[in-house]
Design an enzyme around this catalytic site. Structure first.
Site, PDB file in Angstrom:
ATOM      1  CG  ASP A  62      -1.475  -1.251   1.667  1.00 35.98           C
ATOM      2  OD1 ASP A  62      -1.354  -2.220   0.925  1.00 35.98           O
ATOM      3  OD2 ASP A  62      -2.059  -1.304   2.746  1.00 35.98           O
ATOM      4  CG  ASP A 275      -8.767  -8.554   4.006  1.00 30.62           C
ATOM      5  OD1 ASP A 275      -7.835  -8.755   3.219  1.00 30.62           O
ATOM      6  OD2 ASP A 275      -8.782  -8.980   5.171  1.00 30.62           O
TER       7      ASP A 275
END
Ligand code: DQQ
Length: 574
Positions: A62, A275
């Site tokens: 990320d 997720d």
């Protein structure tokens, strides 16, 4: 203003002077055996990027805390200093003056106190009203609980912000039996925003059962955070919400605004990363600062079948307001299509997308993205095709460009839409439709578009293309990025991606731009109304052996109204 800058610093300084174990539940696959790669990375590196951000080696994921401070852009990101698979996570740090060329620095944040000793996970930067950046990030504590911590620059006169100090009384937000927060689903603080009442707000991603949550905390001083009874927003059956992002966009303007901006000419965007599926979705809606709730516009789809920034490989994204150029910029992680064993051989995994300017479409119904203008300074040798008709069944090769490292822009016009194939009402999922109707499946109006990273005999290629269908009361344009023939290596994920594009082919041209960078094909359809990023690992179509074609595998002719391709120069990244 809730607190003055002097007061805030006095408070922080005084804090600096004073002063049951969960199974680690990560959002990424954790393989203890692979966490420190033992093999020496291969010297042969045909897949490393030339102008997409990546460090010299190892795993990245990320983007974290992007910002501009004193004229310098900062990109921090999740990084494993020990290998090419996820683990040992720190915040690596690079800076830039142009978002194209980058200088690496030492990690900004790494495990050093109990509240982050088992990992420094994702988070965001908030710029205080007096210009000081403050980071909120998720730390993993000795019990493997997810908690929220604060860090701030050690030396504000250093525009590179090399050193960061953590609050000694971290964590500032933690799960407890009182607040009923799930300790393994509590992460990724957003950039905070300041309400009209002088109180800060921040969101933390979470879930209860299968309901995704954007938990809201409020603070008067950025230190003491109180959990709100109600989340800002939640949606059933979406699972854990990672990396939420919440920001205002202007109606009828491409300009970006600061995250605390409110007003009648503003809508809000909530993006979450799922997720469970590793796709993201966003909604556009209305934020009520009195009630602290966000309501998506009527008809919003709350799942990854709804609106997405990117319909390909793109995850854990984050925006920031670029106050230098009054724009909002989106960063996203282009995750891998290769398998961990191949990542260890090559010695790295993961890249960042080209930063994109993002704004609200004039329809108000979706966002639009475009690669930052600065990337165009890497354009070198240009090839141009004259306007021409590309007959059904034909393709043409574009020579004179480094096809493995290129920026390609093309526009098509279809004059006779009467022959469009009828869209079966059951074809509602564009990704499934792109798999069913790959580039090799003949149609009438399409498939037409680009074959990129194509080998000489076309044993390998990635096809980025359009098909036009006749829907119930309008024409429907499908954009696909078909990876099914991208590599002879069958270990790679070759999922084909697709999106329906909100353009009217009766009145508008169909434009397509692809940024090709060795193992990346990042494609922007309809001026950025749909974006698809793909990660590909050709075995033949490498470097000088990669080719570029324009193709039309439909029965009907299409007109190429303009076409330019540029060889891209290498950016200075690592
Ligand atoms: N990656 C981080 C988490 C986040 C996830 C861990 C998203 O904070 O939820 O590396 O990719």
């Amino acid at each position: 203003m809730a607190i003055s800058s002097a007061c805030f610093f006095f408070f922080l300084c005084s804090l600096f002077l004073s002063h049951g174990v969960l199974e680690l539940e990560a959002s990424h696959h954790v393989d203890q055996n692979l966490q420190v790669s033992s093999t020496t990375p291969s010297k042969y590196q045909p897949y490393r990027t030339s102008y997409h951000f990546q460090p010299p080696k190892n795993w990245i994921n990320d983007p974290n805390g992007p910002m501009v401070y004193r004229g310098i852009y900062h990109l921090m990101y999740q990084y494993n200093p020990k290998g090419a698979v996820w683990g040992h996570i720190v915040w690596a740090h690079s800076t830039s003056t142009d978002l194209v060329n980058w200088t690496p620095h030492d990690p900004a944040i790494y495990p050093s106190q109990p509240s982050d000793i088992n990992g420094c996970w994702s988070g965001s930067t908030t710029i205080m009203p007096w210009g000081t950046p403050v980071i909120l990030y998720t730390g993993i504590n000795p019990q493997n609980q997810q908690v929220q911590n604060l860090a701030m620059p050690k030396n504000l006169s250093d525009p590179y912000l090399i050193e960061w100090v953590k609050l000694p009384n971290n964590p500032l937000m933690a799960p407890s039996s009182l607040n009923q927060i799930n300790a393994s689903s509590f992460r990724d603080p957003t950039t905070a925003w300041l309400g009209p009442d002088g109180t800060w707000r921040v969101l933390i991603g979470s879930k209860t059962d299968r309901r995704g949550l954007a938990i809201l905390y409020r603070s008067k001083d950025f230190i003491t955070w109180i959990k709100s009874q109600q989340p800002l927003h939640s949606a059933k059956d979406t699972g854990m919400w990672e990396c939420p992002d919440f920001f205002p966009v202007l109606i009828n303007s491409k300009l970006g605004v600061d995250t605390s901006t409110l007003g009648p000419d503003v809508k809000h965007v909530l993006k979450v990363s799922l997720d469970d599926t590793k796709y993201e979705y966003y909604t556009i809606g209305t934020y009520n600062p009195d009630k602290d709730i966000y309501v998506p516009d009527h008809g919003s789809v709350e799942s990854d079948l709804g609106l997405r920034y990117d319909y390909g490989k793109f995850y854990a994204s984050k925006t920031f307001f670029d106050s230098l150029k009054n724009r909002r910029i989106l960063w996203g992680w282009l995750n891998e299509s290769s398998i961990p064993a191949d990542d260890i051989k090559k010695g790295w995994a993961g890249v960042q997308a080209i930063p994109r300017t993002i704004w609200l479409d004039k329809s108000g119904k979706q966002l639009v993205q475009w690669p930052i203008a600065e990337i165009e300074k890497l354009r070198g040798q240009q090839v141009h095709l004259p306007q021409q008709v590309l007959k059904g069944g034909l393709s043409l090769e574009v020579s004179g460009v480094t096809a493995a490292q290129a920026d390609v822009v093309i526009s098509f016009k279809v004059s006779d839409l009467g022959k469009a194939e009828v869209l079966d009402p059951s074809w509602t999922n564009p990704q499934a439709l792109c798999s069913k109707k790959s580039a090799s499946v003949k149609g009438s109006l399409g498939p037409f578009g680009l074959l990129v990273l194509a080998s000489k005999g076309l044993q390998e290629y990635t096809a980025v293309f359009y098909r036009i269908f006749k829907g119930q009361n309008k024409y429907v344009v499908l954009m696909c990025s078909d990876q099914s023939r991208s590599s002879l290596n069958n270990n790679n994920d070759k999922t084909s991606y697709g999106a329906f594009l909100d353009v009217d082919p009766v009145h508008e041209e169909l434009s397509l731009r692809s940024l090709i960078d060795h193992s990346i094909v990042e494609s922007f359809g309809g001026g950025g109304k749909a974006v698809i990023a793909a990660r590909v690992y050709p075995t033949l179509a490498i470097d000088g052996k990669a080719n570029l074609h324009v193709f039309n595998n439909g029965t009907e002719n299409v007109k190429i109204t303009s076409m330019s391709a540029w060889s891209m120069k290498k950016a200075q990244i690592s």
